[in-house]
Design a protein around this motif. Structure first.
Motif, PDB file in Angstrom:
ATOM      1  N   THR A  24       0.829  -1.205   0.000  1.00  0.00           N
ATOM      2  CA  THR A  24       0.000   0.000   0.000  1.00  0.00           C
ATOM      3  C   THR A  24       0.864   1.255   0.000  1.00  0.00           C
ATOM      4  N   ILE A  25       1.896   1.256   0.821  1.00  0.00           N
ATOM      5  CA  ILE A  25       2.784   2.424   0.910  1.00  0.00           C
ATOM      6  C   ILE A  25       3.439   2.706  -0.437  1.00  0.00           C
ATOM      7  N   TYR A  26       3.888   1.676  -1.110  1.00  0.00           N
ATOM      8  CA  TYR A  26       4.535   1.875  -2.409  1.00  0.00           C
ATOM      9  C   TYR A  26       3.525   2.200  -3.507  1.00  0.00           C
ATOM     10  N   ARG A  27       2.409   1.455  -3.570  1.00  0.00           N
ATOM     11  CA  ARG A  27       1.446   1.596  -4.666  1.00  0.00           C
ATOM     12  C   ARG A  27       0.559   2.836  -4.496  1.00  0.00           C
ATOM     13  N   ASP A  28      -0.067   2.982  -3.338  1.00  0.00           N
ATOM     14  CA  ASP A  28      -1.058   4.045  -3.157  1.00  0.00           C
ATOM     15  C   ASP A  28      -0.450   5.390  -2.770  1.00  0.00           C
ATOM     16  N   PHE A  29       0.590   5.371  -1.962  1.00  0.00           N
ATOM     17  CA  PHE A  29       1.179   6.629  -1.498  1.00  0.00           C
ATOM     18  C   PHE A  29       2.345   7.076  -2.361  1.00  0.00           C
ATOM     19  N   GLY A  30       3.001   6.119  -3.004  1.00  0.00           N
ATOM     20  CA  GLY A  30       4.118   6.454  -3.869  1.00  0.00           C
ATOM     21  C   GLY A  30       5.349   6.974  -3.143  1.00  0.00           C
ATOM     22  N   THR A  31       5.378   6.848  -1.830  1.00  0.00           N
ATOM     23  CA  THR A  31       6.517   7.362  -1.071  1.00  0.00           C
ATOM     24  C   THR A  31       7.602   6.325  -0.894  1.00  0.00           C
ATOM     25  N   GLY A  32       7.216   5.060  -0.920  1.00  0.00           N
ATOM     26  CA  GLY A  32       8.155   4.023  -0.541  1.00  0.00           C
ATOM     27  C   GLY A  32       8.352   4.066   0.970  1.00  0.00           C
ATOM     28  N   TYR A  33       9.155   3.158   1.452  1.00  0.00           N
ATOM     29  CA  TYR A  33       9.415   3.041   2.881  1.00  0.00           C
ATOM     30  C   TYR A  33      10.246   4.236   3.356  1.00  0.00           C
ATOM     31  N   VAL A  34       9.742   4.922   4.370  1.00  0.00           N
ATOM     32  CA  VAL A  34      10.450   6.039   4.998  1.00  0.00           C
ATOM     33  C   VAL A  34      10.593   5.685   6.477  1.00  0.00           C
ATOM     34  N   PRO A  35      11.807   5.414   6.961  1.00  0.00           N
ATOM     35  CA  PRO A  35      11.991   4.924   8.324  1.00  0.00           C
ATOM     36  C   PRO A  35      11.293   5.748   9.407  1.00  0.00           C
ATOM     37  N   TRP A  37       8.618   7.399   9.270  1.00  0.00           N
ATOM     38  CA  TRP A  37       7.164   7.280   9.183  1.00  0.00           C
ATOM     39  C   TRP A  37       6.676   5.850   9.328  1.00  0.00           C
ATOM     40  N   HIS A  38       7.476   4.868   8.947  1.00  0.00           N
ATOM     41  CA  HIS A  38       6.981   3.499   8.787  1.00  0.00           C
ATOM     42  C   HIS A  38       7.682   2.460   9.659  1.00  0.00           C
ATOM     43  N   GLY A  39       8.282   2.863  10.749  1.00  0.00           N
ATOM     44  CA  GLY A  39       8.967   1.910  11.620  1.00  0.00           C
ATOM     45  C   GLY A  39       8.042   0.823  12.140  1.00  0.00           C
ATOM     46  N   ASP A  40       6.784   1.175  12.389  1.00  0.00           N
ATOM     47  CA  ASP A  40       5.820   0.196  12.883  1.00  0.00           C
ATOM     48  C   ASP A  40       5.528  -0.889  11.851  1.00  0.00           C
ATOM     49  N   VAL A  41       5.710  -0.576  10.584  1.00  0.00           N
ATOM     50  CA  VAL A  41       5.476  -1.552   9.525  1.00  0.00           C
ATOM     51  C   VAL A  41       6.574  -2.610   9.527  1.00  0.00           C
ATOM     52  N   ILE A  42       7.792  -2.185   9.780  1.00  0.00           N
ATOM     53  CA  ILE A  42       8.915  -3.113   9.792  1.00  0.00           C
ATOM     54  C   ILE A  42       8.871  -4.011  11.023  1.00  0.00           C
ATOM     55  N   ASP A  43       8.447  -3.463  12.165  1.00  0.00           N
ATOM     56  CA  ASP A  43       8.366  -4.266  13.387  1.00  0.00           C
ATOM     57  C   ASP A  43       6.981  -4.143  14.019  1.00  0.00           C
ATOM     58  N   PRO A  44       5.968  -4.715  13.366  1.00  0.00           N
ATOM     59  CA  PRO A  44       4.613  -4.606  13.910  1.00  0.00           C
ATOM     60  C   PRO A  44       4.429  -5.332  15.238  1.00  0.00           C
ATOM     61  N   ALA A  45       5.238  -6.337  15.501  1.00  0.00           N
ATOM     62  CA  ALA A  45       5.116  -7.034  16.784  1.00  0.00           C
ATOM     63  C   ALA A  45       5.418  -6.082  17.932  1.00  0.00           C
ATOM     64  N   ALA A  46       6.505  -5.338  17.833  1.00  0.00           N
ATOM     65  CA  ALA A  46       6.863  -4.383  18.884  1.00  0.00           C
ATOM     66  C   ALA A  46       5.853  -3.238  18.946  1.00  0.00           C
ATOM     67  N   ALA A  47       5.424  -2.770  17.794  1.00  0.00           N
ATOM     68  CA  ALA A  47       4.519  -1.622  17.745  1.00  0.00           C
ATOM     69  C   ALA A  47       3.112  -1.946  18.240  1.00  0.00           C
ATOM     70  N   TYR A  48       2.631  -3.139  17.949  1.00  0.00           N
ATOM     71  CA  TYR A  48       1.221  -3.426  18.209  1.00  0.00           C
ATOM     72  C   TYR A  48       0.956  -4.656  19.070  1.00  0.00           C
ATOM     73  N   LEU A  49       1.737  -5.709  18.934  1.00  0.00           N
ATOM     74  CA  LEU A  49       1.443  -6.933  19.671  1.00  0.00           C
ATOM     75  C   LEU A  49       1.988  -6.896  21.096  1.00  0.00           C
ATOM     76  N   ARG A  50       3.105  -6.236  21.299  1.00  0.00           N
ATOM     77  CA  ARG A  50       3.751  -6.224  22.618  1.00  0.00           C
ATOM     78  C   ARG A  50       3.603  -4.912  23.356  1.00  0.00           C
ATOM     79  N   SER A  51       2.880  -3.986  22.785  1.00  0.00           N
ATOM     80  CA  SER A  51       2.694  -2.681  23.419  1.00  0.00           C
ATOM     81  C   SER A  51       1.313  -2.602  24.042  1.00  0.00           C
ATOM     82  N   PRO A  52       1.261  -2.265  25.311  1.00  0.00           N
ATOM     83  CA  PRO A  52      -0.053  -2.137  25.955  1.00  0.00           C
ATOM     84  C   PRO A  52      -0.891  -1.059  25.277  1.00  0.00           C
TER      85      PRO A  52
END
Length: 178
Positions: A24-35, A37-52
């Motif tokens: 989605t980031i590459y196709r719809d936004f055309g920005t590509g990965y920007v660290p 802005w998108h750190g949670d995408v690279i490590d979703p476990a830390a961002a969402y699964l292990r964070s209260p």
């Protein structure tokens, strides 16, 4: 909704969820990965699964088991910069549930998946407690994004009408209760 199930992501969903997000980031936004802005995408476990108080949902196609959509919520408000200072003050971290990564693969859109995932995120925020507001930002140039978010919430800032125009980001507040 027939043909799909929406559920909390587990470790076994993370690679497929990351693929949906990056596509989605590459196709719809055309920005590509920007660290920054998108750190949670690279490590979703830390961002969402292990964070209260955070959660990542996935929409899974029945039968194939393919992850076709994602939606996340965290307790971080918008940062200044790049967002206007008044916006960061209005939606402080800890008190703000920010919706993020509400993405559905193009071939699965227009089936109610995004709305269903957003409803479940709202339910999560209410059950979790401690949130004063629900906030998100979106790129209004993505087909369907502006109409979708306007149908669910109230635009609090449209950067296209601000002096200088910013990035053209649309900032939206959703009702905390349905």
């Amino acid at each position: 909704m027939q043909g799909y199930r929406v559920q909390r992501a587990g470790e076994d969903h993370l690679d497929d969820a990351r693929a949906v997000m990056l596509d989605t980031i590459y196709r719809d936004f055309g920005t590509g990965y920007v660290p920054r802005w998108h750190g949670d995408v690279i490590d979703p476990a830390a961002a969402y699964l292990r964070s209260p108080r955070h959660v990542l949902l996935v929409a899974v196609e029945e039968g194939s088991g393919e992850v076709v959509g994602t939606a996340a919520l965290d307790s971080r408000g918008p940062l200044h910069p790049p967002n206007p200072a008044w916006l960061a003050e209005r939606y402080p971290s800890g008190e703000t549930a920010q919706l993020r990564r509400v993405y559905v693969r193009p071939e699965h859109r227009r089936r109610g998946l995004a709305r269903r995932m957003v409803d479940e995120l709202v339910d999560f925020a209410v059950a979790e407690g401690g949130y004063r507001s629900l906030y998100l930002h979106t790129d209004p140039t993505v087909p369907g994004a502006e109409a979708f978010w306007r149908s669910l919430g109230k635009v609090v800032c449209d950067e296209r009408s601000e002096p200088g125009g910013g990035q053209g980001t649309l900032h939206v507040e959703l009702p905390l209760l349905r």
